[in-house]
Design a protein around this motif. Structure first.
Motif, PDB file in Angstrom:
ATOM      1  N   MET A 287      43.481  42.096  34.307  1.00 26.47           N
ATOM      2  CA  MET A 287      42.489  41.744  35.315  1.00 26.47           C
ATOM      3  C   MET A 287      41.199  42.535  35.105  1.00 26.47           C
ATOM      4  O   MET A 287      40.093  42.002  35.289  1.00 26.47           O
ATOM      5  CB  MET A 287      43.063  41.988  36.707  1.00 26.47           C
ATOM      6  CG  MET A 287      44.250  41.076  37.034  1.00 26.47           C
ATOM      7  SD  MET A 287      45.116  41.504  38.565  1.00 26.47           S
ATOM      8  CE  MET A 287      43.907  41.008  39.787  1.00 26.47           C
ATOM      9  N   VAL A 288      41.316  43.774  34.705  1.00 24.36           N
ATOM     10  CA  VAL A 288      40.118  44.587  34.432  1.00 24.36           C
ATOM     11  C   VAL A 288      39.350  44.011  33.242  1.00 24.36           C
ATOM     12  O   VAL A 288      38.107  43.900  33.260  1.00 24.36           O
ATOM     13  CB  VAL A 288      40.516  46.051  34.166  1.00 24.36           C
ATOM     14  CG1 VAL A 288      39.314  46.843  33.646  1.00 24.36           C
ATOM     15  CG2 VAL A 288      41.063  46.690  35.437  1.00 24.36           C
ATOM     16  N   ALA A 291      37.565  40.832  34.288  1.00 27.15           N
ATOM     17  CA  ALA A 291      36.378  41.157  35.093  1.00 27.15           C
ATOM     18  C   ALA A 291      35.217  41.591  34.210  1.00 27.15           C
ATOM     19  O   ALA A 291      34.057  41.188  34.432  1.00 27.15           O
ATOM     20  CB  ALA A 291      36.729  42.244  36.099  1.00 27.15           C
ATOM     21  N   ILE A 294      33.684  38.513  32.396  1.00 25.69           N
ATOM     22  CA  ILE A 294      32.833  37.707  33.287  1.00 25.69           C
ATOM     23  C   ILE A 294      31.492  38.393  33.511  1.00 25.69           C
ATOM     24  O   ILE A 294      30.426  37.761  33.458  1.00 25.69           O
ATOM     25  CB  ILE A 294      33.555  37.466  34.622  1.00 25.69           C
ATOM     26  CG1 ILE A 294      34.812  36.615  34.406  1.00 25.69           C
ATOM     27  CG2 ILE A 294      32.625  36.778  35.627  1.00 25.69           C
ATOM     28  CD1 ILE A 294      35.689  36.485  35.626  1.00 25.69           C
ATOM     29  N   ARG A 295      31.518  39.695  33.729  1.00 25.91           N
ATOM     30  CA  ARG A 295      30.284  40.453  33.983  1.00 25.91           C
ATOM     31  C   ARG A 295      29.351  40.436  32.773  1.00 25.91           C
ATOM     32  O   ARG A 295      28.120  40.326  32.913  1.00 25.91           O
ATOM     33  CB  ARG A 295      30.646  41.896  34.346  1.00 25.91           C
ATOM     34  CG  ARG A 295      29.460  42.826  34.484  1.00 25.91           C
ATOM     35  CD  ARG A 295      28.551  42.397  35.629  1.00 25.91           C
ATOM     36  NE  ARG A 295      29.173  42.676  36.914  1.00 25.91           N
ATOM     37  CZ  ARG A 295      28.665  42.304  38.086  1.00 25.91           C
ATOM     38  NH1 ARG A 295      27.538  41.606  38.116  1.00 25.91           N
ATOM     39  NH2 ARG A 295      29.281  42.600  39.218  1.00 25.91           N
ATOM     40  N   ILE A 302      31.731  38.634  40.082  1.00 23.25           N
ATOM     41  CA  ILE A 302      32.976  38.502  39.304  1.00 23.25           C
ATOM     42  C   ILE A 302      33.963  37.582  40.010  1.00 23.25           C
ATOM     43  O   ILE A 302      34.611  36.741  39.387  1.00 23.25           O
ATOM     44  CB  ILE A 302      33.607  39.897  39.071  1.00 23.25           C
ATOM     45  CG1 ILE A 302      32.703  40.741  38.183  1.00 23.25           C
ATOM     46  CG2 ILE A 302      34.996  39.768  38.447  1.00 23.25           C
ATOM     47  CD1 ILE A 302      33.158  42.178  38.049  1.00 23.25           C
ATOM     48  N   LEU A 303      34.058  37.736  41.326  1.00 23.32           N
ATOM     49  CA  LEU A 303      35.002  36.931  42.102  1.00 23.32           C
ATOM     50  C   LEU A 303      34.300  35.740  42.729  1.00 23.32           C
ATOM     51  O   LEU A 303      33.150  35.828  43.172  1.00 23.32           O
ATOM     52  CB  LEU A 303      35.651  37.779  43.195  1.00 23.32           C
ATOM     53  CG  LEU A 303      36.584  38.900  42.740  1.00 23.32           C
ATOM     54  CD1 LEU A 303      37.118  39.662  43.949  1.00 23.32           C
ATOM     55  CD2 LEU A 303      37.748  38.357  41.907  1.00 23.32           C
ATOM     56  N   PHE A 321      38.854  34.488  39.972  1.00 23.35           N
ATOM     57  CA  PHE A 321      37.849  34.947  39.020  1.00 23.35           C
ATOM     58  C   PHE A 321      36.858  33.798  38.801  1.00 23.35           C
ATOM     59  O   PHE A 321      37.269  32.643  38.605  1.00 23.35           O
ATOM     60  CB  PHE A 321      38.491  35.345  37.689  1.00 23.35           C
ATOM     61  CG  PHE A 321      39.125  36.698  37.701  1.00 23.35           C
ATOM     62  CD1 PHE A 321      38.391  37.816  38.083  1.00 23.35           C
ATOM     63  CD2 PHE A 321      40.453  36.877  37.334  1.00 23.35           C
ATOM     64  CE1 PHE A 321      38.968  39.089  38.085  1.00 23.35           C
ATOM     65  CE2 PHE A 321      41.037  38.135  37.340  1.00 23.35           C
ATOM     66  CZ  PHE A 321      40.294  39.240  37.732  1.00 23.35           C
ATOM     67  N   ARG A 322      35.591  34.099  38.845  1.00 25.27           N
ATOM     68  CA  ARG A 322      34.578  33.051  38.712  1.00 25.27           C
ATOM     69  C   ARG A 322      34.628  32.460  37.307  1.00 25.27           C
ATOM     70  O   ARG A 322      34.483  33.154  36.303  1.00 25.27           O
ATOM     71  CB  ARG A 322      33.179  33.616  38.987  1.00 25.27           C
ATOM     72  CG  ARG A 322      32.072  32.569  38.956  1.00 25.27           C
ATOM     73  CD  ARG A 322      30.758  33.146  39.419  1.00 25.27           C
ATOM     74  NE  ARG A 322      30.351  34.287  38.598  1.00 25.27           N
ATOM     75  CZ  ARG A 322      29.726  34.197  37.440  1.00 25.27           C
ATOM     76  NH1 ARG A 322      29.435  33.002  36.932  1.00 25.27           N
ATOM     77  NH2 ARG A 322      29.368  35.283  36.785  1.00 25.27           N
ATOM     78  N   ASP A 367      42.273  32.795  35.870  1.00 20.95           N
ATOM     79  CA  ASP A 367      41.341  32.831  36.996  1.00 20.95           C
ATOM     80  C   ASP A 367      42.057  32.887  38.337  1.00 20.95           C
ATOM     81  O   ASP A 367      41.449  33.190  39.365  1.00 20.95           O
ATOM     82  CB  ASP A 367      40.410  31.617  36.958  1.00 20.95           C
ATOM     83  CG  ASP A 367      41.185  30.300  36.991  1.00 20.95           C
ATOM     84  OD1 ASP A 367      42.277  30.237  36.388  1.00 20.95           O
ATOM     85  OD2 ASP A 367      40.695  29.345  37.623  1.00 20.95           O
ATOM     86  N   PRO A 370      43.372  36.827  41.137  1.00 17.90           N
ATOM     87  CA  PRO A 370      42.952  37.446  42.405  1.00 17.90           C
ATOM     88  C   PRO A 370      43.636  36.880  43.647  1.00 17.90           C
ATOM     89  O   PRO A 370      43.629  37.504  44.707  1.00 17.90           O
ATOM     90  CB  PRO A 370      41.442  37.184  42.433  1.00 17.90           C
ATOM     91  CG  PRO A 370      41.049  37.077  40.994  1.00 17.90           C
ATOM     92  CD  PRO A 370      42.200  36.383  40.341  1.00 17.90           C
TER      93      PRO A 370
END
Length: 433
Positions: A287-288, A291, A294-295, A302-303, A321-322, A367, A370
């Motif tokens: 998950m990290v 993230a 995405i960033r 991110i979300l 996750f976007r 995705d 979360p």
């Protein structure tokens, strides 16, 4: 027999059978320890029964489910002996195999003679119990205690289905002594018939238009100490299950077409929370990384947060996750013509709003991670119907809304079956499997 009475009888039987199987193990050990000459093929020494007390604690709880699986508790009181022998023999065989397996895994095996005797003695003790029950049921005293001598009361068109049902599937301990047309028979005459036939119960089957007469009959039988069974089918339902409950001391009929609160539902909630916690701990490195990707590859949060319809249609904020561009919702109306789902649900396979990283996330469902936070909050379940977007939910009508009475889930049967190809009707049916 009424369900409540049948449940009580079954519970008593289960306790008795668990005790008899445990007793059988003790007897088997005692015989093996004291009559060693009968077991010349084994070593004469044997550990005391206390060394296997833990095994007796294993036997007691597994016996009722084993007998239940083999249909032992679904038999009528006077079942054929062949049926009883066959079902009991299979259950005893499985119980013996489980004892062998458990003791092997624990590396504390009792003598082979004990195991062999256990299966045979268990069968013998339970079969003797069943024969005693059979003898008691067939006796005059047993029949007086068990038999419900009933009057069938109501309009002819109401009592006919009950009579046909009892004729097609005879029930132990139920005898219909006479039928009484409530529209033609005064309450006083009904009480005379109760006395003449020595009835100990009345079955009322009447339309709701006869509630006034029903009340009089119930009150009269109440004074006489005669039991009344009121068939609550005067309101015709299609799929609802009817249950009797209590509301502030007043009896209440509940018509329910969705799953009710139960130990199973509580266990599912515990499993959801525990499972979500473990999954978050296990996949936190993934998950990290997601993230960070995405960033680094697109602007925006991110979300992705979106209002979805939760349990009973109550809105909640679902997290993902976007995987799309930040203004994806503003372009949704432009893609309505490409919607692959029937009804209010919107889905496009090759959605141009999805980012390059988003396509990778969606391919492997990364995705969705979360939403484990939504599960911890109690807003979602690990498995259940997918929550619809609020404006999609507002367009769902009729029986399709039944899916809203289940806690929405991260995944379900229809997603596995191929969500873009499953119409809404089949989706709702799958949610209730």
């Amino acid at each position: 027999m009424l369900r409540r009475q049948r449940q009580i009888r079954t519970r008593v039987q289960q306790l008795a059978d668990a005790g008899l199987f445990t007793l059988a193990f003790w007897i088997a050990h005692t015989v093996r320890a004291n009559w060693q000459d009968l077991f010349f093929w084994e070593r004469p020494d044997i550990q005391p029964i206390g060394a296997y007390a833990w095994l007796m604690l294993v036997i007691a709880p597994i016996v009722p489910p084993l007998l239940e699986v083999h249909g032992f508790y679904d038999r009528p009181l006077l079942a054929l002996r062949g049926q009883t022998i066959w079902q009991l023999a299979r259950a005893c065989g499985w119980a013996t195999l489980i004892v062998i397996l458990v003791s092997f895994l624990a590396r504390e095996q009792p003598a082979r003679g004990v195991i062999v005797l256990f299966g045979g003695i268990s069968f013998f003790l339970v079969f003797i119990k069943e024969e005693m029950i059979r003898h008691w049921v067939q006796s005059k005293f047993g029949q007086d205690q068990l038999k419900k001598r009933l009057l069938l009361v109501g309009a002819a068109e109401d009592t006919q289905p009950v009579r046909a049902k009892l004729k097609a599937q005879p029930h132990d301990g139920i005898e219909i002594l006479a039928e009484v047309n409530m529209a033609e028979t005064p309450t006083e005459r009904l009480l005379d018939l109760v006395h003449e036939h020595s009835a100990n119960g009345v079955v009322l089957s009447a339309r709701h238009t006869m509630f006034g007469q029903v009340e009089k009959v119930i009150q009269a039988c109440e004074l006489e100490g005669v039991e009344v069974w009121l068939l609550a089918d005067f309101f015709k339902t299609q799929i609802s299950q009817t249950a009797l409950d209590d509301f502030e001391g007043r009896p209440m009929l509940v018509f329910r077409s969705t799953p009710e609160a139960s130990w199973q539902s509580l266990g599912k909630q515990v499993l959801d929370v525990g499972g979500a916690g473990l999954l978050i701990a296990a996949f936190s490195p993934v998950m990290v990384i997601v993230a960070l990707l995405i960033r680094l590859t697109s602007s925006g949060p991110i979300l992705f947060r979106q209002q979805r319809a939760g349990l009973n249609g109550k809105p909640f904020t679902m997290l993902k996750f976007r995987s799309m561009v930040t203004d994806a919702d503003q372009h949704k109306h432009e893609l309505e013509i490409l919607n692959e789902m029937n009804g209010p649900v919107f889905k496009v396979s090759n959605d141009p709003r999805v980012t390059r990283v988003g396509r990778f996330l969606r391919k492997f469902s990364l995705d969705e991670f979360p939403q484990l936070i939504n599960v911890l909050r109690g807003e979602m379940s690990l498995v259940g119907p997918r929550p619809l977007i609020v404006d999609e939910d507002q367009r769902v009508q009729g029986w399709h809304r039944r899916r809203l009475h289940l806690t929405p889930g991260m995944t379900g049967v229809w997603q596995i079956a191929g969500s873009a190809r499953v119409p809404l009707d089949e989706m709702v049916a799958m949610d209730y499997l």
